[in-house]
Scaffold this active site. Structure first.
Site, PDB file in Angstrom:
ATOM      1  N   CYS A  65      76.930 -21.181  29.748  1.00 17.05           N
ATOM      2  CA  CYS A  65      76.029 -21.128  28.591  1.00 17.05           C
ATOM      3  C   CYS A  65      75.859 -22.557  28.040  1.00 17.05           C
ATOM      4  CB  CYS A  65      76.592 -20.199  27.522  1.00 17.05           C
ATOM      5  SG  CYS A  65      77.053 -18.577  28.194  1.00 17.05           S
ATOM      6  N   CYS A 110      77.563 -23.957  24.786  1.00 11.63           N
ATOM      7  CA  CYS A 110      78.930 -23.529  24.449  1.00 11.63           C
ATOM      8  C   CYS A 110      80.015 -24.522  24.866  1.00 11.63           C
ATOM      9  CB  CYS A 110      79.211 -22.174  25.096  1.00 11.63           C
ATOM     10  SG  CYS A 110      80.844 -21.563  24.624  1.00 11.63           S
ATOM     11  N   CYS A 121      86.213 -10.147  13.069  1.00 13.08           N
ATOM     12  CA  CYS A 121      85.632 -10.235  14.407  1.00 13.08           C
ATOM     13  C   CYS A 121      86.521 -11.122  15.269  1.00 13.08           C
ATOM     14  CB  CYS A 121      84.239 -10.842  14.346  1.00 13.08           C
ATOM     15  SG  CYS A 121      83.190 -10.059  13.113  1.00 13.08           S
ATOM     16  N   ARG A 152      72.560 -11.245  10.041  1.00 10.58           N
ATOM     17  CA  ARG A 152      73.647 -12.180   9.700  1.00 10.58           C
ATOM     18  C   ARG A 152      73.249 -13.632   9.911  1.00 10.58           C
ATOM     19  NH1 ARG A 152      78.065 -10.522  12.675  1.00 10.58           N
ATOM     20  NH2 ARG A 152      78.255  -8.952  11.080  1.00 10.58           N
ATOM     21  N   CYS A 156      86.199 -20.997  30.006  1.00 11.88           N
ATOM     22  CA  CYS A 156      85.320 -19.892  30.409  1.00 11.88           C
ATOM     23  C   CYS A 156      84.528 -20.294  31.646  1.00 11.88           C
ATOM     24  CB  CYS A 156      84.380 -19.535  29.263  1.00 11.88           C
ATOM     25  SG  CYS A 156      83.299 -18.156  29.665  1.00 11.88           S
ATOM     26  N   CYS A 158      85.438  -5.928  14.997  1.00  7.34           N
ATOM     27  CA  CYS A 158      84.398  -6.267  15.963  1.00  7.34           C
ATOM     28  C   CYS A 158      85.047  -7.167  17.002  1.00  7.34           C
ATOM     29  CB  CYS A 158      83.262  -7.014  15.266  1.00  7.34           C
ATOM     30  SG  CYS A 158      81.927  -7.496  16.393  1.00  7.34           S
ATOM     31  N   CYS A 189      76.438  -5.201  17.712  1.00 10.55           N
ATOM     32  CA  CYS A 189      76.138  -6.455  17.023  1.00 10.55           C
ATOM     33  C   CYS A 189      75.454  -7.333  18.062  1.00 10.55           C
ATOM     34  CB  CYS A 189      77.436  -7.100  16.537  1.00 10.55           C
ATOM     35  SG  CYS A 189      77.218  -8.765  15.889  1.00 10.55           S
TER      36      CYS A 189
HETATM   37  S1  SF4 Z   1      79.179 -18.300  25.208  1.00 13.25           S
HETATM   38 FE1  SF4 Z   1      80.855 -19.659  25.891  1.00 13.25          FE
HETATM   39  S2  SF4 Z   1      82.644 -18.343  25.904  1.00 13.25           S
HETATM   40 FE2  SF4 Z   1      80.873 -16.980  25.855  1.00 13.25          FE
HETATM   41  S3  SF4 Z   1      80.418 -16.545  27.992  1.00 13.25           S
HETATM   42 FE3  SF4 Z   1      79.170 -18.324  27.460  1.00 13.25          FE
HETATM   43  S4  SF4 Z   1      80.446 -20.099  28.066  1.00 13.25           S
HETATM   44 FE4  SF4 Z   1      81.799 -18.308  27.969  1.00 13.25          FE
END
Ligand code: SF4
Length: 329
Positions: free
Chosen positions: A68, A71, A108, A271, A64, A139, A199
Site C-alpha cells: 500500500c 503505508c 479499535c 469518521r 507487512c 473494532c 467500518c
Molecule cells: S495498509 Fe499497511 S499494514 Fe495494512 S495491508 Fe497495507 S501495507 Fe499492510
C-alpha cells in the site's frame, strides 16, 4: 429541481442506487448549498452536537508484506518504523482502559497483516473479549479474512470490522498491487454476512481525481447495506513511502468529500480519521458542520501522530460538542 433545492426529507432517504453523475453533481455544488444539505440530512438521524470517539491501537506493527503506497508499515519501504510482534493481551487491555478513561467509547485494534493466521485470531478474540468486558465497543482491522476467521471473531463478540476500500476501483492499482479491489469487496461481504458491523471508507489526497473520489463514495453508498462507520482519511505523507511528496489536497475538497459521504449515507457514522493532526481547528469544525460525527482520539493513530486528547477536548468545548453516541443509529 436542483440538488440544492430538494426537500430535506427526501434528501435524507436511504438509497443504494446512486448514479455517478449524481455524486459528481453533489461534489460540485456551491459550497454553502452542499454544507446546508449535508447538515440538514445529518439532523434527520443524529444529534448534531454529538461526536462519537474511538481510540485506535496498533497491536502488531510493521513488516507487512503488502505494498500500500501510503503505508509506513509495509516491509517494502524504508520508513524508520520499528516493527513489533503481536502485543500481549494484558498490554492491550491496559491501553483500552486508558482510552476509556479519556472518553473513548470504541476501542479499535489494528494489525499490519495481509491476513492473520488462525493462531493470531485466538489472541485477538481474547483481546476483543477483554475490551468488551471493560464496557467498550470493539473494532479490529487485520487484513483479509477467511470464513472461519470471520466466524471466530463474530463468536468472540466483535462489534466492528474495519477494511477500507482506500480509493476508486480505477485508481486502486496506482496505490496497491499485492491484492485486488475484489479481494477487499469479498472480505467486506464476508464480514457483513457474518453479522459484524462494517467500518469502511477511504483515503483522499493520494493524487486521485475528483471522479475517483466520486467513485469511491459511490461504491460505499451502493453497498447492499451502508457501512455503519465510514472513515474518511486525508493522506498522511510519510517519508520513505511512495506517496510522500504527493501534491496536497485542497482542504475545501476534503470537507466536500465529508459532506457528500454524509448525504449519501445518512445513517452512518462518518469518521474524520487520519490527517487531523495537519488540520486547523477551523477545518475540523467545518468537517463537523459537513456531517462528520466520529473521530479517532489519542495521540497516535497506528503509527502516525494524532492531535493530543486535551486539544480535542478544548476544541469540543469551543464548539459545544459532546462526546457520545457509541452505537449505530
Ligand atoms: S495498509 Fe499497511 S499494514 Fe495494512 S495491508 Fe497495507 S501495507 Fe499492510
Amino acid at each position: 429541481m436542483s440538488a440544492s433545492q430538494k426537500p430535506l426529507e427526501s434528501a435524507a432517504t436511504i438509497r443504494h442506487d446512486w448514479q455517478l453523475h449524481e455524486v459528481e453533481a453533489l461534489l460540485a455544488l456551491p459550497f454553502n448549498d452542499l454544507i446546508f444539505q449535508a447538515q440538514s440530512v445529518h439532523r434527520v438521524y443524529f444529534d448534531p452536537n454529538e461526536v462519537q470517539v474511538s481510540s485506535l491501537l496498533s497491536i502488531k506493527t510493521g513488516s507487512c508484506s503488502e505494498d500500500c503506497g501510503y503505508c509506513p508499515q509495509s516491509a517494502r519501504y524504508d520508513s524508520d518504523l520499528n516493527p513489533e510482534a503481536l502485543m500481549p493481551v494484558d498490554a492491550v487491555l491496559k491501553a483500552a482502559q486508558q482510552a476509556k478513561e479519556q472518553g473513548a467509547s470504541r476501542f479499535c485494534m489494528g494489525a499490519a497483516w495481509r491476513s492473520p493466521k488462525d493462531r493470531d485470531i485466538e489472541r485477538v478474540v481474547e483481546m476483543v473479549q477483554g475490551v468488551k468486558a471493560l464496557g467498550m465497543e470493539t473494532c479490529v482491522t487485520l487484513g483479509m479474512l477467511s470464513d472461519k476467521q470471520t466466524q471466530a471473531l463474530k463468536d468472540g463478540g466483535l462489534d466492528y470490522y474495519n477494511h477500507n476500500l482506500d480509493t476508486s476501483e480505477d485508481y486502486y492499482s496506482e496505490i496497491i498491487t499485492t491484492r485486488t479491489y475484489q479481494d477487499r469487496l469479498d472480505t467486506l461481504e464476508r464480514v457483513r454476512d457474518a453479522g459484524i458491523n462494517v467500518c469502511c471508507g477511504g483515503i483522499v489526497g493520494m493524487g486521485e481525481s475528483a471522479t475517483d473520489r466520486a467513485k469511491l463514495l459511490l461504491q460505499l453508498a451502493n453497498m447492499p447495506k451502508h457501512p455503519e462507520s465510514v472513515p474518511i482519511n486525508m493522506l498522511v505523507q510519510v517519508e520513505g513511502t511512495p506517496l510522500h511528496g504527493t501534491e496536497a489536497l485542497d482542504p475545501i475538497v476534503f470537507v466536500r468529500t465529508i459532506a457528500v459521504a454524509r448525504i449519501l449515507m445518512p445513517q452512518s457514522r462518518v469518521r474524520l480519521s487520519a490527517g487531523r493532526k495537519a488540520m486547523s481547528d477551523e477545518m475540523q469544525a467545518l468537517c463537523f458542520l459537513a456531517g462528520a460525527n466520529s473521530i479517532f482520539y489519542g495521540d497516535k493513530l497506528l503509527t502516525t501522530d494524532n492531535p493530543m486528547t486535551n486539544h480535542d477536548q478544548q476544541l469540543f468545548e469551543r464548539l459545544g460538542v459532546r462526546m457520545g453516541g457509541s452505537s449505530y443509529a
